[in-house]
Design an enzyme around this catalytic site. Structure first.
Site, PDB file in Angstrom:
ATOM      1  N   THR A   1      -9.011  31.148  -7.156  1.00  0.00           N
ATOM      2  CA  THR A   1     -10.468  31.202  -7.250  1.00  0.00           C
ATOM      3  C   THR A   1     -11.135  32.405  -7.855  1.00  0.00           C
ATOM      4  O   THR A   1     -10.751  33.566  -7.646  1.00  0.00           O
ATOM      5  CB  THR A   1     -11.104  31.044  -5.843  1.00  0.00           C
ATOM      6  OG1 THR A   1     -10.625  29.866  -5.283  1.00  0.00           O
ATOM      7  CG2 THR A   1     -12.598  30.975  -5.914  1.00  0.00           C
TER       8      THR A   1
ATOM      9  N   ARG B   1     -10.145  25.407 -10.006  1.00  0.00           N
ATOM     10  CA  ARG B   1      -8.689  25.233  -9.844  1.00  0.00           C
ATOM     11  C   ARG B   1      -8.309  25.479  -8.384  1.00  0.00           C
ATOM     12  O   ARG B   1      -8.708  26.483  -7.786  1.00  0.00           O
ATOM     13  CB  ARG B   1      -7.944  26.217 -10.739  1.00  0.00           C
ATOM     14  CG  ARG B   1      -6.437  26.223 -10.498  1.00  0.00           C
ATOM     15  CD  ARG B   1      -5.735  27.217 -11.385  1.00  0.00           C
ATOM     16  NE  ARG B   1      -5.686  26.759 -12.769  1.00  0.00           N
ATOM     17  CZ  ARG B   1      -5.083  27.442 -13.738  1.00  0.00           C
ATOM     18  NH1 ARG B   1      -4.504  28.593 -13.474  1.00  0.00           N
ATOM     19  NH2 ARG B   1      -5.082  26.987 -14.964  1.00  0.00           N
TER      20      ARG B   1
ATOM     21  N   SER C   1      -7.181  31.157 -11.053  1.00  0.00           N
ATOM     22  CA  SER C   1      -8.420  30.451 -11.400  1.00  0.00           C
ATOM     23  C   SER C   1      -8.233  29.760 -12.721  1.00  0.00           C
ATOM     24  O   SER C   1      -7.487  30.225 -13.585  1.00  0.00           O
ATOM     25  CB  SER C   1      -9.586  31.427 -11.527  1.00  0.00           C
ATOM     26  OG  SER C   1      -9.597  32.335 -10.474  1.00  0.00           O
TER      27      SER C   1
END
Lengths: 290, 235
Positions: free
Chosen positions: A56, A74, A224
């Site tokens: 993240t 993601r 991410s």
């Protein structure tokens, strides 16, 4: 739902845990006994199964008319991307949204719970929810679980007292900031914010800056990736821009499909086992009674 | 619940097979201010008298019609404080349902759960039955619905119903006026006329309360100004 830190095999049957006085009835609240067991098992070399984290990059900033939240999409399970397009910006109230980093189940459960509590509170008071109310409910919950609820949140919204942006850490501490980033990509995103943020941005400038910060996380952080989600909250109005930018399109889809001619796979051995008939079929004259 | 010395139920059967406490609770309802509900083809309306004990009472602070969810509202006849407790419990139950199933609670389910709470208080130790009857109005996938819940915990689905002081006159009036293909606006007019029947004094937007829900599935209480508009249409 994947549970945090629960082991599949129990190597030691509960011999060493219960040395403390066991005769007292449970007083309520979180019981830390299993956490001690988990730590003991880790020290002996038994590793827990990996659980779905949201890797993240999440960001938020305060602009002229309100707040803008941004997140990547993601979700990872260790080294594997398990969801290429998950939603990390969670609804808390019509005027409050929350980005979540950390364990996906924890962020979702805690935001759902606080959203429900705020709805009840709105009915009882007849008023719009305030951001600090959401903040206090979240931080009290996280603190009581002593960091075991692994949720790092960026909470933003606009209420009667104005626009607010806060970060909440898994142990329950909070910050109030004009711009904030969290998650594994937070450093990459913060670098963008630190160089380009200024007070009083317009809506377009704000969205552009948020997207730039998230993209910085997407491209420079392994945890991410995929798309950019944006949420713009102003007084009396909110806009959830799902997949506002998609800088990672799938470019390798073949429209013709794939053909695999016979003989492409090498056959090493062949073994044929005829199935034996074990069932005797008797021609019956009595139909089975219903 | 309650002290161990009072762990017996206060609601006990009489020799004739009646639960006298519930009968008395219904009497408490019957002496409460009139309220009524009408189910139209495209919505539901609930209304009540709002007679305040003195002109000094701030009438804006009293709200007898309450939303339970975005698409369900409720009105009562009987004891106000008992109503508040039920509203709080029902709202919480609706939220718990949503947390569990991620679906807005259907009207029938909420009515059932509220009725179960009311029944509990007729069979538990140290408590008395609720002194209210509720009229629950909602709009969900099964269309517009109107339910009445009694202190005993029994519930009924109505096309139109009334409770409280003037119940027999109001019900006769509704029986005459009700049609299956009524629209929501007609239902509001009928509700106002029914309230007017037994109303002592001058009816206005300040001494009645009306709640409506239409195909937009958004329950809302009308403002006094809106009620005055409807009253003007009815004159």
């Amino acid at each position: 739902m994947v549970v945090v830190k629960r082991f599949v095999l129990q190597v030691h049957r509960k011999s060493d845990m219960s040395k403390a006085v066991v005769d007292l009835p449970p007083k309520g609240g979180f019981s830390f006994d299993l956490c001690r067991r988990n730590e003991m098992l880790i020290s002996k070399g038994v590793h827990p199964p990996s659980f779905r984290k949201t890797g993240t990059t999440i960001v938020g900033l305060v602009f002229k008319d309100g707040v803008i939240l941004g997140a990547d999409t993601r979700a990872t399970e260790g080294p594997i991307v398990c969801d290429k397009n998950c939603e990390k910006i969670h609804y808390i109230a019509p005027n409050i949204y929350c980005c979540g980093a950390g364990t996906a189940a924890d962020t979702e459960a805690v935001t759902d719970m606080v959203s429900s509590q705020l709805q009840l509170h709105r009915y009882h008071t007849g008023r719009e929810s305030r951001v600090i109310t959401a903040l206090t409910l979240l931080k009290s919950h996280l603190f009581s679980y002593q960091g075991y609820v692994s949720a790092a949140l960026v909470l933003g919204g606009v209420d009667i007292t104005g626009p607010h942006l806060h970060t909440i850490y898994p142990h329950g501490s909070t910050d109030t900031l004009p711009f904030a980033t969290m998650g594994s990509g937070s450093l990459a995103a913060m670098a963008v914010f630190e160089s380009k943020f200024r007070e009083g941005l317009t809506r377009e400038e704000g969205i552009e800056l948020v997207c730039e910060a998230i993209c910085s996380g997407i491209f420079n952080d392994l945890g991410s990736g995929s798309n950019v989600d944006v949420c713009v909250i102003t007084k009396g109005h909110k806009e959830y821009l799902r997949n506002h930018q998609m800088p990672n399109p799938r470019t390798y889809v073949s429209s013709k499909g794939y053909t695999f001619p016979k003989g492409l796979t090498e056959v090493l051995t062949t073994k044929i086992t005829p199935l034996k008939e074990k069932v005797e079929v008797i021609e019956g004259n009595d139909a089975m009674e219903e | 619940m309650g002290d161990s010395q009072y762990s017996f139920s206060l609601t006990t059967f009489s020799p004739s097979g009646k639960l006298v406490q519930i009968e008395y609770a219904l009497m408490a309802v019957g002496s409460g201010q009139t309220s009524l509900g009408i189910k139209a083809a495209n919505g539901v309306v609930i209304a009540t008298e709002k007679k305040l004990p003195s002109i000094l009472v701030d009438e804006a602070s009293v709200q007898k019609i309450q939303p339970l969810t975005t698409n369900i509202g409720v009105v009562y006849s009987g004891m106000g404080p008992d109503f508040r407790v039920l509203v709080r419990k029902s709202r919480k139950q609706a939220q718990q349902y949503f947390r569990l199933y991620k679906e807005q609670i259907p009207v029938t389910q909420l009515v059932r759960e509220t009725a179960a709470v009311m029944q509990e208080f007729t069979q538990s130790g140290g408590v008395r039955p609720f002194g209210v009857s509720l009229l629950v109005a909602g709009f969900d996938d099964d269309g517009p619905q109107l339910y009445q819940v009694d202190p005993s915990g029994s519930y009924f689905s109505w096309k139109a119903s009334a409770m409280g002081k003037n119940v027999s006159n109001a019900k006769t009036f509704l029986e005459k006026r009700y049609t299956d293909d009524m629209e929501l606006d007609d239902a509001v007019h009928t509700a106002i006329l029914t309230l007017k029947e037994g109303f002592e004094g001058q009816i206005s937007g300040k001494n009645i309360e009306i709640g409506i829900i239409g195909t937009d599935r958004n329950f809302r209480v009308l403002t006094p100004a809106e009620i005055d508009d409807y009253l003007a249409e009815v004159e």
